[in-house]
Scaffold this motif. Structure first.
Motif, PDB file in Angstrom:
ATOM      1  N   LEU A 165     -48.302 -10.685  36.889  1.00 52.87           N
ATOM      2  CA  LEU A 165     -47.218 -10.092  36.096  1.00 52.87           C
ATOM      3  C   LEU A 165     -46.627 -11.160  35.189  1.00 52.87           C
ATOM      4  O   LEU A 165     -46.262 -12.249  35.654  1.00 52.87           O
ATOM      5  CB  LEU A 165     -46.134  -9.547  37.025  1.00 52.87           C
ATOM      6  N   VAL A 166     -46.519 -10.861  33.896  1.00 53.05           N
ATOM      7  CA  VAL A 166     -46.025 -11.834  32.914  1.00 53.05           C
ATOM      8  C   VAL A 166     -45.068 -11.133  31.947  1.00 53.05           C
ATOM      9  O   VAL A 166     -45.353 -10.024  31.481  1.00 53.05           O
ATOM     10  CB  VAL A 166     -47.187 -12.463  32.110  1.00 53.05           C
ATOM     11  N   LEU A 167     -43.946 -11.775  31.665  1.00 52.68           N
ATOM     12  CA  LEU A 167     -43.034 -11.280  30.631  1.00 52.68           C
ATOM     13  C   LEU A 167     -43.696 -11.420  29.266  1.00 52.68           C
ATOM     14  O   LEU A 167     -44.266 -12.469  28.949  1.00 52.68           O
ATOM     15  CB  LEU A 167     -41.728 -12.072  30.643  1.00 52.68           C
ATOM     16  N   ASP A 168     -43.608 -10.381  28.467  1.00 52.49           N
ATOM     17  CA  ASP A 168     -44.224 -10.391  27.142  1.00 52.49           C
ATOM     18  C   ASP A 168     -43.335 -11.173  26.183  1.00 52.49           C
ATOM     19  O   ASP A 168     -42.416 -10.631  25.570  1.00 52.49           O
ATOM     20  CB  ASP A 168     -44.406  -8.952  26.664  1.00 52.49           C
ATOM     21  N   ARG A 169     -43.620 -12.466  26.081  1.00 52.84           N
ATOM     22  CA  ARG A 169     -42.866 -13.367  25.210  1.00 52.84           C
ATOM     23  C   ARG A 169     -43.832 -14.305  24.481  1.00 52.84           C
ATOM     24  O   ARG A 169     -44.846 -14.727  25.051  1.00 52.84           O
ATOM     25  CB  ARG A 169     -41.879 -14.216  26.019  1.00 52.84           C
ATOM     26  N   PRO A 170     -43.509 -14.692  23.236  1.00 49.88           N
ATOM     27  CA  PRO A 170     -44.366 -15.639  22.512  1.00 49.88           C
ATOM     28  C   PRO A 170     -44.576 -16.947  23.267  1.00 49.88           C
ATOM     29  O   PRO A 170     -45.647 -17.557  23.161  1.00 49.88           O
ATOM     30  CB  PRO A 170     -43.596 -15.862  21.201  1.00 49.88           C
ATOM     31  N   ARG A 171     -43.584 -17.375  24.036  1.00 53.33           N
ATOM     32  CA  ARG A 171     -43.701 -18.637  24.762  1.00 53.33           C
ATOM     33  C   ARG A 171     -44.792 -18.608  25.830  1.00 53.33           C
ATOM     34  O   ARG A 171     -45.165 -19.658  26.370  1.00 53.33           O
ATOM     35  CB  ARG A 171     -42.357 -19.007  25.401  1.00 53.33           C
ATOM     36  N   HIS A 172     -45.291 -17.419  26.165  1.00 56.62           N
ATOM     37  CA  HIS A 172     -46.293 -17.298  27.217  1.00 56.62           C
ATOM     38  C   HIS A 172     -47.721 -17.203  26.686  1.00 56.62           C
ATOM     39  O   HIS A 172     -48.641 -16.892  27.454  1.00 56.62           O
ATOM     40  CB  HIS A 172     -45.982 -16.079  28.089  1.00 56.62           C
ATOM     41  N   ALA A 173     -47.918 -17.469  25.412  1.00 57.79           N
ATOM     42  CA  ALA A 173     -49.257 -17.374  24.815  1.00 57.79           C
ATOM     43  C   ALA A 173     -50.256 -18.278  25.531  1.00 57.79           C
ATOM     44  O   ALA A 173     -51.380 -17.852  25.855  1.00 57.79           O
ATOM     45  CB  ALA A 173     -49.197 -17.719  23.323  1.00 57.79           C
ATOM     46  N   LYS A 174     -49.866 -19.516  25.813  1.00 55.27           N
ATOM     47  CA  LYS A 174     -50.768 -20.458  26.498  1.00 55.27           C
ATOM     48  C   LYS A 174     -51.034 -19.998  27.930  1.00 55.27           C
ATOM     49  O   LYS A 174     -52.165 -20.049  28.418  1.00 55.27           O
ATOM     50  CB  LYS A 174     -50.158 -21.857  26.491  1.00 55.27           C
ATOM     51  N   LEU A 175     -49.993 -19.553  28.624  1.00 56.93           N
ATOM     52  CA  LEU A 175     -50.139 -19.075  29.994  1.00 56.93           C
ATOM     53  C   LEU A 175     -51.114 -17.897  30.048  1.00 56.93           C
ATOM     54  O   LEU A 175     -52.011 -17.851  30.908  1.00 56.93           O
ATOM     55  CB  LEU A 175     -48.782 -18.657  30.552  1.00 56.93           C
ATOM     56  N   GLU A 204     -48.778  -2.904  49.782  1.00 56.84           N
ATOM     57  CA  GLU A 204     -49.741  -2.440  48.778  1.00 56.84           C
ATOM     58  C   GLU A 204     -49.227  -2.753  47.378  1.00 56.84           C
ATOM     59  O   GLU A 204     -49.204  -1.900  46.482  1.00 56.84           O
ATOM     60  CB  GLU A 204     -50.020  -0.941  48.939  1.00 56.84           C
ATOM     61  N   ALA A 205     -48.825  -3.992  47.192  1.00 54.58           N
ATOM     62  CA  ALA A 205     -48.190  -4.432  45.944  1.00 54.58           C
ATOM     63  C   ALA A 205     -49.077  -4.148  44.731  1.00 54.58           C
ATOM     64  O   ALA A 205     -50.287  -4.403  44.758  1.00 54.58           O
ATOM     65  CB  ALA A 205     -47.891  -5.929  46.022  1.00 54.58           C
ATOM     66  N   PRO A 206     -48.472  -3.634  43.655  1.00 52.57           N
ATOM     67  CA  PRO A 206     -49.242  -3.371  42.435  1.00 52.57           C
ATOM     68  C   PRO A 206     -49.585  -4.639  41.669  1.00 52.57           C
ATOM     69  O   PRO A 206     -50.464  -4.630  40.807  1.00 52.57           O
ATOM     70  CB  PRO A 206     -48.311  -2.474  41.628  1.00 52.57           C
ATOM     71  N   VAL A 207     -48.865  -5.732  41.943  1.00 60.61           N
ATOM     72  CA  VAL A 207     -49.167  -7.033  41.341  1.00 60.61           C
ATOM     73  C   VAL A 207     -49.184  -8.079  42.450  1.00 60.61           C
ATOM     74  O   VAL A 207     -48.536  -7.913  43.493  1.00 60.61           O
ATOM     75  CB  VAL A 207     -48.139  -7.421  40.250  1.00 60.61           C
ATOM     76  N   ASP A 208     -49.919  -9.157  42.230  1.00 60.18           N
ATOM     77  CA  ASP A 208     -50.098 -10.170  43.277  1.00 60.18           C
ATOM     78  C   ASP A 208     -49.257 -11.415  43.070  1.00 60.18           C
ATOM     79  O   ASP A 208     -48.933 -12.125  44.022  1.00 60.18           O
ATOM     80  CB  ASP A 208     -51.574 -10.569  43.347  1.00 60.18           C
ATOM     81  N   VAL A 209     -48.883 -11.688  41.832  1.00 63.13           N
ATOM     82  CA  VAL A 209     -48.122 -12.897  41.526  1.00 63.13           C
ATOM     83  C   VAL A 209     -47.384 -12.696  40.213  1.00 63.13           C
ATOM     84  O   VAL A 209     -47.861 -11.987  39.321  1.00 63.13           O
ATOM     85  CB  VAL A 209     -49.052 -14.147  41.442  1.00 63.13           C
ATOM     86  N   MET A 210     -46.211 -13.289  40.108  1.00 59.50           N
ATOM     87  CA  MET A 210     -45.491 -13.321  38.837  1.00 59.50           C
ATOM     88  C   MET A 210     -45.459 -14.757  38.350  1.00 59.50           C
ATOM     89  O   MET A 210     -45.096 -15.668  39.116  1.00 59.50           O
ATOM     90  CB  MET A 210     -44.063 -12.789  38.995  1.00 59.50           C
ATOM     91  N   MET A 211     -45.839 -14.968  37.110  1.00 54.44           N
ATOM     92  CA  MET A 211     -45.850 -16.301  36.513  1.00 54.44           C
ATOM     93  C   MET A 211     -45.103 -16.280  35.187  1.00 54.44           C
ATOM     94  O   MET A 211     -45.046 -15.247  34.515  1.00 54.44           O
ATOM     95  CB  MET A 211     -47.286 -16.770  36.253  1.00 54.44           C
ATOM     96  N   GLY A 212     -44.575 -17.451  34.811  1.00 56.23           N
ATOM     97  CA  GLY A 212     -43.966 -17.586  33.498  1.00 56.23           C
ATOM     98  C   GLY A 212     -42.517 -18.008  33.537  1.00 56.23           C
ATOM     99  O   GLY A 212     -41.944 -18.250  34.600  1.00 56.23           O
ATOM    100  N   ILE A 213     -41.927 -18.076  32.365  1.00 54.10           N
ATOM    101  CA  ILE A 213     -40.546 -18.524  32.187  1.00 54.10           C
ATOM    102  C   ILE A 213     -39.638 -17.321  32.025  1.00 54.10           C
ATOM    103  O   ILE A 213     -39.900 -16.437  31.217  1.00 54.10           O
ATOM    104  CB  ILE A 213     -40.437 -19.447  30.960  1.00 54.10           C
ATOM    105  N   GLY A 214     -38.574 -17.291  32.821  1.00 53.83           N
ATOM    106  CA  GLY A 214     -37.592 -16.212  32.740  1.00 53.83           C
ATOM    107  C   GLY A 214     -36.213 -16.750  33.047  1.00 53.83           C
ATOM    108  O   GLY A 214     -36.017 -17.961  33.223  1.00 53.83           O
ATOM    109  N   GLY A 215     -35.251 -15.869  33.147  1.00 53.03           N
ATOM    110  CA  GLY A 215     -33.873 -16.275  33.369  1.00 53.03           C
ATOM    111  C   GLY A 215     -33.664 -16.937  34.725  1.00 53.03           C
ATOM    112  O   GLY A 215     -34.185 -16.472  35.745  1.00 53.03           O
TER     113      GLY A 215
END
Length: 342
Positions: A165-175, A204-215
């Motif tokens: 799971l990733v927040l849709d932000r320009p800063r996450h392009a490399k990630l 039965e999680a729909p996502v396995d990991v959250m990565m990235g920069i957030g608040g």
């Protein structure tokens, strides 16, 4: 001093219900500030009725920025227990204004002195996983590929089946590029990473990991929820520019240090409650009926790792003659709340 031995989450859900009901009236109306203010006003009103001596550690800003629920504000009726409070009256203001899914009202609570205060740091790198992933095998210091391989091994499936799971932000392009290079799946969200972090720890999680920069505030609130669910989160403070980096260092905080779940929320005596504003994977949004509304909430307690889902019918008018109303043939069941925030 009295430790918070009662399950405060069952009382706090009234707080998030009140905020969600108020914010939901602004769904899709294009005014995120009005939606947020409505949630803040109602959350503050109901919080003061809770029997506790609370201090807002994470709120709507500093005292000169926010008239209500500001950092350092005293909340509750002043009686024990003494607790730290983190609030996000409307996680997903833009989602609400645009009529999109995933907006929730959130509150977390822990014993006094146990909740991390982010100070002047608004953002952090995050790595959140569920209880089936060994937190010792992943780290923000490791490469994305290494972490995904470790997560896949813990979950007993190939990296190609791991969902990030990733927040849709320009800063996450490399990630995003690195996740794709490793072969994992990606699910993008526009806002609301408190709910996103919780998704990793659901059965039965729909996502396995959250990565990235957030608040950073959202990271602390998510840590409380994940602690209640047996999940884990790592965070590392992230500065947007040199000025913010200097302010963080001047406050005595370390931009290189990894903050683990127990750094963000110490101990196990923590509580979490959230109510859906708009429909999402975590919770259903508010439904308005003739004479009232229905809300969907989740409440959690760290000490017992109990997670409850609550469906509440709020009634603020007499019995409706509308056959579609949940009270048309109601006998006043246990889930029927009298009043729009009671």
């Amino acid at each position: 001093y009295t430790a918070p031995s009662r399950n405060l989450a069952l009382e706090l859900v009234r707080v998030t219900e009140a905020a969600a009901l108020a914010a939901a009236r602004w769904l899709g109306k294009g005014d995120k500030n009005a939606a947020d203010q409505a949630a803040v006003d109602m959350m503050r009103k109901v919080l003061n009725e809770i029997q506790m001596d609370g201090i807002v550690v994470i709120g709507e800003g500093e005292k000169d920025e926010a008239p209500m629920l500001y950092c350092g504000e005293q909340i509750g009726d002043g009686s024990p227990p003494r607790v730290d409070i983190a609030v996000d009256p409307l996680d997903g203001t833009t989602l609400t204004a645009q009529g999109r899914s995933g907006a929730i009202a959130v509150i977390a609570l822990a014993e006094r002195g146990c909740m991390y205060n982010p100070g002047p740091c608004y953002y952090m790198e995050k790595l959140a996983v569920g209880p089936d992933v060994d937190p010792r095998r992943i780290s923000l210091d490791f490469t994305v590929a290494h972490n995904l391989e470790a997560i896949a091994n813990c979950l007993g499936k190939p990296v190609g089946d791991v969902t990030v799971l990733v927040l849709d932000r320009p800063r996450h392009a490399k990630l995003i590029s690195e996740i794709r290079a490793a072969g994992a799946r990606i699910r993008m969200i526009s806002d609301g990473d408190v709910g996103g972090a919780i998704e990793t720890a659901k059965p039965e999680a729909p996502v396995d990991v959250m990565m990235g920069i957030g608040g950073t505030p959202e990271g602390v609130i998510a840590a409380a929820a994940l602690k209640c669910m047996g999940g884990h989160i790592q965070g590392r403070l992230w500065a947007r520019d040199e000025e913010e980096a200097a302010a963080i260092k001047a406050s005595g905080r370390d931009l290189e240090r990894i903050l683990y779940t127990d750094d963000l929320v110490k101990g196990t005596d923590c509580f979490f409650a959230a109510t859906g504003v708009s429909d999402g994977d975590l919770l259903r949004g508010v439904r308005f009926f003739s004479g009232g509304a229905a809300s969907n909430s989740v409440v959690m307690r760290g000490k017992s790792q109990t997670v409850r889902y609550i469906e509440t019918f709020h009634k603020w008018a007499g019995p409706s003659s509308n056959p579609s109303s949940p009270w048309h043939h109601s006998n006043g069941g246990a889930n029927q709340h009298q009043g729009h925030w009671r």
